[in-house]
Design a protein around this motif. Structure first.
Motif, PDB file in Angstrom:
ATOM      1  N   ARG A 152      57.180  55.506  96.907  1.00 47.39           N
ATOM      2  CA  ARG A 152      56.751  54.905  98.179  1.00 47.39           C
ATOM      3  C   ARG A 152      57.124  53.420  98.231  1.00 47.39           C
ATOM      4  N   GLU A 153      56.991  52.733  97.105  1.00 48.14           N
ATOM      5  CA  GLU A 153      57.362  51.319  97.051  1.00 48.14           C
ATOM      6  C   GLU A 153      58.862  51.129  97.280  1.00 48.14           C
ATOM      7  N   ILE A 154      59.678  51.995  96.662  1.00 50.96           N
ATOM      8  CA  ILE A 154      61.132  51.904  96.852  1.00 50.96           C
ATOM      9  C   ILE A 154      61.493  52.156  98.316  1.00 50.96           C
ATOM     10  N   ILE A 155      60.877  53.169  98.929  1.00 50.39           N
ATOM     11  CA  ILE A 155      61.164  53.481 100.336  1.00 50.39           C
ATOM     12  C   ILE A 155      60.739  52.328 101.237  1.00 50.39           C
ATOM     13  N   ARG A 156      59.606  51.726 100.947  1.00 46.96           N
ATOM     14  CA  ARG A 156      59.132  50.597 101.761  1.00 46.96           C
ATOM     15  C   ARG A 156      60.121  49.424 101.707  1.00 46.96           C
ATOM     16  N   ASP A 157      60.638  49.130 100.513  1.00 44.37           N
ATOM     17  CA  ASP A 157      61.641  48.060 100.399  1.00 44.37           C
ATOM     18  C   ASP A 157      62.938  48.457 101.093  1.00 44.37           C
ATOM     19  N   LEU A 158      63.286  49.748 100.996  1.00 50.87           N
ATOM     20  CA  LEU A 158      64.542  50.217 101.579  1.00 50.87           C
ATOM     21  C   LEU A 158      64.524  50.117 103.097  1.00 50.87           C
ATOM     22  N   GLU A 159      63.369  50.355 103.704  1.00 53.48           N
ATOM     23  CA  GLU A 159      63.271  50.328 105.163  1.00 53.48           C
ATOM     24  C   GLU A 159      63.621  48.966 105.747  1.00 53.48           C
ATOM     25  N   ARG A 160      63.491  47.910 104.935  1.00 56.69           N
ATOM     26  CA  ARG A 160      63.806  46.560 105.427  1.00 56.69           C
ATOM     27  C   ARG A 160      65.293  46.241 105.330  1.00 56.69           C
ATOM     28  N   ILE A 188      65.191  57.372 107.828  1.00 58.53           N
ATOM     29  CA  ILE A 188      64.539  57.827 106.601  1.00 58.53           C
ATOM     30  C   ILE A 188      63.505  58.903 106.942  1.00 58.53           C
ATOM     31  N   ARG A 189      63.556  59.973 106.187  1.00 60.00           N
ATOM     32  CA  ARG A 189      62.504  60.989 106.247  1.00 60.00           C
ATOM     33  C   ARG A 189      61.861  61.090 104.874  1.00 60.00           C
ATOM     34  N   ARG A 190      60.581  61.289 104.851  1.00 61.31           N
ATOM     35  CA  ARG A 190      59.880  61.435 103.561  1.00 61.31           C
ATOM     36  C   ARG A 190      59.000  62.678 103.606  1.00 61.31           C
ATOM     37  N   ASP A 191      58.981  63.371 102.505  1.00 55.13           N
ATOM     38  CA  ASP A 191      58.156  64.574 102.358  1.00 55.13           C
ATOM     39  C   ASP A 191      57.550  64.535 100.962  1.00 55.13           C
ATOM     40  N   ILE A 192      56.465  63.801 100.845  1.00 56.60           N
ATOM     41  CA  ILE A 192      55.801  63.607  99.551  1.00 56.60           C
ATOM     42  C   ILE A 192      54.470  64.336  99.600  1.00 56.60           C
ATOM     43  N   GLU A 193      54.363  65.402  98.831  1.00 56.48           N
ATOM     44  CA  GLU A 193      53.116  66.155  98.819  1.00 56.48           C
ATOM     45  C   GLU A 193      51.994  65.287  98.242  1.00 56.48           C
ATOM     46  N   PRO A 194      50.802  65.374  98.820  1.00 56.05           N
ATOM     47  CA  PRO A 194      49.693  64.539  98.342  1.00 56.05           C
ATOM     48  C   PRO A 194      49.306  64.879  96.911  1.00 56.05           C
ATOM     49  N   GLY A 195      48.741  63.899  96.252  1.00 55.83           N
ATOM     50  CA  GLY A 195      48.313  64.104  94.877  1.00 55.83           C
ATOM     51  C   GLY A 195      48.893  63.052  93.956  1.00 55.83           C
ATOM     52  N   ALA A 196      48.412  63.052  92.731  1.00 53.97           N
ATOM     53  CA  ALA A 196      48.900  62.105  91.724  1.00 53.97           C
ATOM     54  C   ALA A 196      50.125  62.677  91.020  1.00 53.97           C
ATOM     55  N   TYR A 197      51.038  61.787  90.614  1.00 59.79           N
ATOM     56  CA  TYR A 197      52.262  62.196  89.911  1.00 59.79           C
ATOM     57  C   TYR A 197      52.424  61.355  88.635  1.00 59.79           C
ATOM     58  N   PRO A 198      51.502  61.521  87.671  1.00 59.08           N
ATOM     59  CA  PRO A 198      51.584  60.708  86.449  1.00 59.08           C
ATOM     60  C   PRO A 198      52.830  61.051  85.637  1.00 59.08           C
ATOM     61  N   ILE A 199      53.501  60.028  85.172  1.00 59.18           N
ATOM     62  CA  ILE A 199      54.715  60.203  84.379  1.00 59.18           C
ATOM     63  C   ILE A 199      54.758  59.118  83.311  1.00 59.18           C
ATOM     64  N   ARG A 200      55.289  59.478  82.178  1.00 61.97           N
ATOM     65  CA  ARG A 200      55.460  58.502  81.096  1.00 61.97           C
ATOM     66  C   ARG A 200      56.949  58.243  80.959  1.00 61.97           C
ATOM     67  N   ALA A 201      57.378  57.050  81.387  1.00 67.04           N
ATOM     68  CA  ALA A 201      58.806  56.745  81.438  1.00 67.04           C
ATOM     69  C   ALA A 201      58.996  55.246  81.518  1.00 67.04           C
ATOM     70  N   ASP A 202      60.261  54.846  81.535  1.00 62.14           N
ATOM     71  CA  ASP A 202      60.625  53.444  81.755  1.00 62.14           C
ATOM     72  C   ASP A 202      60.755  53.262  83.263  1.00 62.14           C
ATOM     73  N   VAL A 256      67.718  54.676  88.635  1.00 62.14           N
ATOM     74  CA  VAL A 256      68.269  55.987  89.009  1.00 62.14           C
ATOM     75  C   VAL A 256      68.155  56.195  90.510  1.00 62.14           C
ATOM     76  N   VAL A 257      66.946  55.965  91.056  1.00 62.76           N
ATOM     77  CA  VAL A 257      66.735  56.174  92.489  1.00 62.76           C
ATOM     78  C   VAL A 257      67.625  55.241  93.301  1.00 62.76           C
ATOM     79  N   SER A 258      67.774  54.005  92.863  1.00 60.71           N
ATOM     80  CA  SER A 258      68.617  53.046  93.584  1.00 60.71           C
ATOM     81  C   SER A 258      70.074  53.497  93.594  1.00 60.71           C
ATOM     82  N   ASN A 259      70.564  54.001  92.468  1.00 61.67           N
ATOM     83  CA  ASN A 259      71.946  54.502  92.420  1.00 61.67           C
ATOM     84  C   ASN A 259      72.143  55.665  93.393  1.00 61.67           C
ATOM     85  N   LEU A 260      71.163  56.573  93.441  1.00 63.45           N
ATOM     86  CA  LEU A 260      71.276  57.720  94.337  1.00 63.45           C
ATOM     87  C   LEU A 260      71.222  57.273  95.794  1.00 63.45           C
ATOM     88  N   ILE A 261      70.401  56.276  96.085  1.00 55.25           N
ATOM     89  CA  ILE A 261      70.335  55.750  97.458  1.00 55.25           C
ATOM     90  C   ILE A 261      71.664  55.110  97.847  1.00 55.25           C
TER      91      ILE A 261
END
Length: 555
Positions: free
Chosen positions: A249-257, A265-279, A286-291
């Motif tokens: 959501r933070e990346i999309i918010r920055d991208l919209e500007r 932009i369309r978003r389809d984010i199912e509600p709920g928590a998405y805990p992940i252990r990563a860098d 990765v997301v920026s490259n794909l965008i």
């Protein structure tokens, strides 16, 4: 003369036996389609005796022949033409009663209608009817076996292609890692020497400008080397726990500007928590490259779609990719409506320095870097595309595993992490109060007032439901307990029952599959919280293990 009479007698006897005992249907009519012979095969299968049928008009006895347009075959036969009904009649030339096995819905027939002649004049018809049910069944079985073999072959070929690609990328990655480390050493020495020269007080201005340019080029080269290390899986990552949904959501918010107005932009984010252990920085990269790739694929504008949802894989369930183990996965996809990627190019998109844009526009390391980062995080990345319609890149990232520590267990109410619960109670006040309580404890709650609403929610949300909390008195239309019906439709679903009676006064959950808890009304917050927490399969979020120990709300 005597021999001739004997031959005629034998011929008549043979004809009579054939008419009675032939292993197929034999039906004879006169020119008016009045039945004059009806053999034992037809008696057995139709349930109608020869005494009942002989003398009756065929079309009156079986009006279905006219209704289905089969009368013309008999009219053609009476005109002297042999009629072969070679197709299979799953509703039969002559309908058979339900008492005959294998039954009308399974039986198949084929028929031949022959004109009977006397003195070169057609005087009636002879119909042969053959039961081809077993032959049809064998053919269908062979067709099904052939279909499965073709599917298995296609899956095997796809698996072989993936293995070859993975082995090729692994070999390239190993070579790239060694080269990148050597280049890093060279660049480190070069940049260090350049910095030392730039800090020399006696350095003339022209030389300072040139060294600054050299330093900039060296830093760009170091960035390319870092991308190669990311691809090879040799980068050093700083693992931390964060919510992938919040990051997206933070990346999309920055991208919209910054996104051009022609791209929506369309978003389809199912509600709920998405805990992940990563860098987090690497996942953001990765997301920026794909965008960037998606934006470049839509020079004249289009739609950029982000989707994020959970995928729970249980043991024995077929995964989207063969090497995905059973567990909870977060599925992130980024789609564009751009030019697409040709099918002959698609298998090479992860190779270093390969690009569909031309090397003058890009280094060809965007997807390469994304592939390496995702794989190093034990995830998977897949690209699908169609020329002229767009491209979708899908990431499968493992949800964070639970790391429970004994010292973190505190007295209080155990809470959830966004697990989806189905709450069913016929008392609206209690339903609403229990919903608010469970939401306060950290769960996502779907509510239903009766069995019909519960089954509808079960069909809509399926396996994302981690646990059902149900009033034990609720039944489905046929009297079956609701929790049993839900478990049939959502395999593996566990249930906590709410009841006005103690466990030993009614249903014993130990004897009922799928019932993991029993809470007697009226219940306390602590009783409900503990029952739900204990019943959740392996303490799940969206149905699978979470990364954190359960929260505690002080009682």
């Amino acid at each position: 003369m005597k021999q001739a009479l004997a031959a005629v007698a034998w011929e008549q006897m043979a004809a009579d036996w054939l008419l009675r005992e032939a292993p197929l249907g034999l039906l004879i009519t006169d020119f008016d389609l009045t039945i004059v012979a009806w053999n034992r095969w037809l008696e057995t299968r139709s349930g109608r005796s020869a005494a009942e049928m002989v003398g009756r008009n065929l079309l009156e006895a079986y009006p279905e022949i006219v209704e289905r347009g089969l009368e013309r075959y008999y009219r053609d036969a009476l005109a002297g033409r042999v009629q072969v009904l070679s197709q299979y009649f799953h509703h039969h030339l002559l309908p058979m009663p339900s008492t005959y096995q294998p039954g009308p819905e399974q039986m198949a027939q084929t028929a031949q209608i022959i004109p009977l002649t006397q003195d070169d004049q057609v005087v009636g018809t002879l119909t042969f009817i053959i039961d081809v049910t077993e032959r049809v069944a064998r053919e269908q079985m062979l067709m099904e076996i052939n279909r499965r073999l073709e599917e298995s072959l296609a899956e095997l070929q796809a698996a072989q292609a993936r293995i070859v690609q993975q082995e090729r990328l692994a070999a390239v990655g190993q070579l790239t890692a060694g080269l990148a480390h050597h280049l890093n050493n060279i660049l480190a020495g070069m940049l260090l020497a350049t910095d030392l020269l730039l800090h020399s007080p006696s350095l003339p201005d022209p030389a300072h400008d040139r060294l600054t340019r050299i330093k900039d080029l060296g830093q760009r080269a170091a960035h390319l080397v870092q991308q190669l290390l990311d691809f090879s899986g040799k980068s050093l990552y700083r693992l931390e726990r964060f919510d992938l949904g919040l990051l997206l959501r933070e990346i999309i918010r920055d991208l919209e500007r910054t996104l051009p107005p022609l791209i929506r932009i369309r978003r389809d984010i199912e509600p709920g928590a998405y805990p992940i252990r990563a860098d987090a920085a690497q996942i953001r990269r990765v997301v920026s490259n794909l965008i960037d790739n998606a934006r470049d694929a839509m020079p004249e504008g289009g739609i950029l779609t982000f989707r994020l949802s959970p995928l729970r894989l249980r043991p024995g369930q077929t995964p989207p990719l063969p090497d995905m183990p059973p567990r909870l996965w977060w599925v992130l996809s980024i789609s564009d409506t751009g030019v697409g990627i040709p099918p002959e190019v698609l298998p090479r998109v992860f190779e270093p320095f390969f690009s569909t844009k031309g090397m003058t526009e890009t280094t060809g390391l965007g997807l390469t870097q994304a592939y390496g980062i995702v794989r190093q995080h034990h995830g998977h990345i897949v690209v699908t595309s169609q020329v002229g319609e767009g491209t979708t890149v899908t990431l499968y990232l493992p949800a964070a595993q639970e790391e429970r520590k004994e010292e973190e267990k505190e007295a209080g109410w155990p809470c959830g992490h966004g697990e989806t619960l189905l709450l069913v109670d016929g008392d609206e006040f209690l339903l609403d109060t229990t919903r608010m309580l469970l939401e306060e404890l950290g769960y996502r709650v779907l509510t239903a007032r009766n069995s019909r609403e519960a089954l509808t929610l079960g069909a809509q949300h399926g396996e994302e439901i981690a646990l059902a909390v149900i009033d034990a008195m609720l039944l489905t239309a046929d009297g079956t307990p609701l929790y049993r019906t839900l478990r049939q439709r959502i395999p593996g679903l566990e249930t906590v029952l709410l009841s006005h009676f103690p466990r030993n006064a009614g249903l014993d959950p130990r004897a009922e599959e799928g019932v993991r808890g029993w809470v007697v009304k009226p219940f306390t917050v602590e009783q409900l919280a503990q029952a739900v927490q204990a019943a959740l399969p392996d303490k799940v979020v969206h149905g699978e293990p979470t990364a954190d120990p359960p929260r505690q709300v002080k009682g």
